[in-house]
Design a protein around this motif. Structure first.
Motif, PDB file in Angstrom:
ATOM      1  N   ALA A 226       0.628  -1.220   0.129  1.00 58.56           N
ATOM      2  CA  ALA A 226      -0.109   0.038   0.043  1.00 58.56           C
ATOM      3  C   ALA A 226       0.805   1.398   0.102  1.00 58.56           C
ATOM      4  O   ALA A 226       0.794   2.286  -0.434  1.00 58.56           O
ATOM      5  N   ALA A 227       2.005   1.347   0.583  1.00 57.03           N
ATOM      6  CA  ALA A 227       2.806   2.430   0.772  1.00 57.03           C
ATOM      7  C   ALA A 227       3.357   2.825  -0.618  1.00 57.03           C
ATOM      8  O   ALA A 227       3.551   3.629  -1.072  1.00 57.03           O
ATOM      9  N   PHE A 228       3.994   1.502  -1.133  1.00 56.56           N
ATOM     10  CA  PHE A 228       4.686   1.549  -2.595  1.00 56.56           C
ATOM     11  C   PHE A 228       3.531   2.295  -3.381  1.00 56.56           C
ATOM     12  O   PHE A 228       4.127   3.321  -4.408  1.00 56.56           O
ATOM     13  N   ILE A 229       2.415   1.949  -3.697  1.00 53.85           N
ATOM     14  CA  ILE A 229       1.440   2.318  -4.765  1.00 53.85           C
ATOM     15  C   ILE A 229       1.001   3.777  -4.255  1.00 53.85           C
ATOM     16  O   ILE A 229       0.985   4.377  -5.209  1.00 53.85           O
ATOM     17  N   SER A 230       0.560   4.056  -3.272  1.00 49.09           N
ATOM     18  CA  SER A 230       0.476   5.556  -2.723  1.00 49.09           C
ATOM     19  C   SER A 230       1.677   6.474  -2.966  1.00 49.09           C
ATOM     20  O   SER A 230       1.528   7.656  -3.279  1.00 49.09           O
ATOM     21  N   ALA A 231       2.868   6.090  -2.661  1.00 48.24           N
ATOM     22  CA  ALA A 231       4.079   6.898  -2.889  1.00 48.24           C
ATOM     23  C   ALA A 231       4.289   7.247  -3.911  1.00 48.24           C
ATOM     24  O   ALA A 231       4.888   8.214  -4.503  1.00 48.24           O
ATOM     25  N   LEU A 232       4.126   6.408  -5.172  1.00 48.60           N
ATOM     26  CA  LEU A 232       4.263   6.477  -6.544  1.00 48.60           C
ATOM     27  C   LEU A 232       3.681   7.836  -6.814  1.00 48.60           C
ATOM     28  O   LEU A 232       4.263   8.739  -7.597  1.00 48.60           O
ATOM     29  N   PHE A 233       2.539   7.842  -6.617  1.00 47.05           N
ATOM     30  CA  PHE A 233       1.729   9.308  -7.022  1.00 47.05           C
ATOM     31  C   PHE A 233       2.041  10.504  -6.436  1.00 47.05           C
ATOM     32  O   PHE A 233       2.247  11.536  -7.086  1.00 47.05           O
ATOM     33  N   VAL A 234       2.791  10.483  -5.082  1.00 48.39           N
ATOM     34  CA  VAL A 234       3.305  11.542  -4.419  1.00 48.39           C
ATOM     35  C   VAL A 234       4.282  12.076  -4.965  1.00 48.39           C
ATOM     36  O   VAL A 234       4.653  12.898  -5.534  1.00 48.39           O
ATOM     37  N   VAL A 235       5.376  10.975  -5.210  1.00 46.00           N
ATOM     38  CA  VAL A 235       6.910  11.256  -5.988  1.00 46.00           C
ATOM     39  C   VAL A 235       6.678  11.820  -7.269  1.00 46.00           C
ATOM     40  O   VAL A 235       7.425  12.875  -7.466  1.00 46.00           O
ATOM     41  N   ARG A 236       5.833  11.386  -8.144  1.00 47.88           N
ATOM     42  CA  ARG A 236       5.361  11.921  -9.463  1.00 47.88           C
ATOM     43  C   ARG A 236       5.053  13.194  -9.301  1.00 47.88           C
ATOM     44  O   ARG A 236       5.367  14.160 -10.658  1.00 47.88           O
ATOM     45  N   GLY A 237       4.103  13.615  -8.531  1.00 45.69           N
ATOM     46  CA  GLY A 237       3.564  15.248  -8.616  1.00 45.69           C
ATOM     47  C   GLY A 237       3.854  16.241  -7.705  1.00 45.69           C
ATOM     48  O   GLY A 237       3.663  17.373  -7.791  1.00 45.69           O
ATOM     49  N   LEU A 238       4.913  15.645  -6.564  1.00 41.91           N
ATOM     50  CA  LEU A 238       5.102  16.672  -5.432  1.00 41.91           C
ATOM     51  C   LEU A 238       6.279  17.887  -6.144  1.00 41.91           C
ATOM     52  O   LEU A 238       5.968  19.089  -5.558  1.00 41.91           O
ATOM     53  N   LEU A 239       6.881  17.554  -7.196  1.00 41.87           N
ATOM     54  CA  LEU A 239       7.993  18.583  -7.258  1.00 41.87           C
ATOM     55  C   LEU A 239       7.222  19.737  -8.039  1.00 41.87           C
ATOM     56  O   LEU A 239       7.624  20.959  -7.622  1.00 41.87           O
TER      57      LEU A 239
END
Length: 269
Positions: A226-239
């Motif tokens: 669950a952490a892997f999947i949700s973190a993907l979205f954050v890393v891709r959009g945070l910058l």
């Protein structure tokens, strides 16, 4: 029934970890507070640390091409060697202090929900202050950070050993005050997270190797995915988000969660 509740809790907590690990709101604080109110327990509070590996893999997958290029160019590129050296140097303070203070952090600081809520609120006000400062960045490319800058950011990261501070928040605030721009500060926090979180994962797994059961492993695995999947979205959009909006939205979120946590602790215990 109890096992089903543990699975649901692990899924929820894993999603929280991935969504909060790389933004300056303190994933550890969110996990510990959510675990407290869900009645979720893990041996030695290991769950919150061990599922971070899922978030690490999210960074690796997003930055795989860049990391591979850096690795392949190490023998011939001084810039690549300097960048890797900067990340490792930034990791060094947390490695030393984290190893020495591990037991105190896990048995005292992790067990104090009220402290976590207060630190969340204080950190929110710090972010608001930082976001409004008329800073003039001198460093814009994360691969060109001087070694001295990386080491100083590494010491700033150590403040995050107090739950509620936020590892990414401490590194970002330190980087901004030391002359980095918002985008590169967030990106350096990503790269610094890899050895830092991997080190914390390894140390915690070793310390609790005899306390973890097969059921614990399954629950941790669910949180990991669950952490892997949700973190993907954050890393891709945070910058792009912080480049346009800054860090004020995260500051207000911290304050709101901290206040809600205090009210919850006072009302429900």
């Amino acid at each position: 029934m109890e096992n089903n509740e543990s699975i649901i809790s692990a899924l929820v907590l894993g999603l929280i970890e991935g969504l909060t690990e790389f933004v300056p709101v303190s994933s550890t604080a969110h996990l510990l507070l959510a675990s407290h109110f869900l009645g979720f327990e893990s041996p030695g509070n290991s769950f919150a640390v061990l599922i971070q590996l899922g978030a690490i893999l999210a960074i690796l997958s997003v930055y795989f091409a860049k990391l591979l290029n850096i690795a392949l160019s190490l023998p011939t590129s001084a810039a690549s060697r300097r960048f890797v050296g900067a990340v490792l140097l930034g990791f060094l303070p947390a490695a030393v202090i984290g190893f020495l203070a591990h037991d105190f952090i896990k048995t005292v600081l992790f067990e104090t929900p009220m402290l976590i809520c207060v630190v969340l609120i204080l950190g929110g006000f710090v972010l608001l202050w930082i976001d409004r400062l008329p800073l003039k960045p001198r460093y814009h490319d994360v691969t060109e950070y001087p070694l001295s800058l990386a080491l100083k950011i590494g010491f700033c990261q150590c403040v995050a050993m107090i739950p509620g501070t936020s590892r990414s928040g401490a590194t970002v605030v330190g980087a901004l005050l030391l002359g980095a721009d918002k985008r590169s500060a967030a990106e350096f926090s990503f790269f610094l997270a890899m050895p830092t979180m991997l080190g914390a994962f390894t140390l915690d797994l070793y310390k609790n190797r005899n306390a973890l059961t097969v059921d614990d492993t399954m629950i941790i695995g669910i949180g990991f995915v669950a952490a892997f999947i949700s973190a993907l979205f954050v890393v891709r959009g945070l910058l792009n988000f912080v480049s346009k909006r800054g860090y004020a939205p995260f500051a207000w979120w911290r304050i709101a969660v901290g206040v809600a946590g205090i009210l919850g602790l006072v009302i429900f215990g």
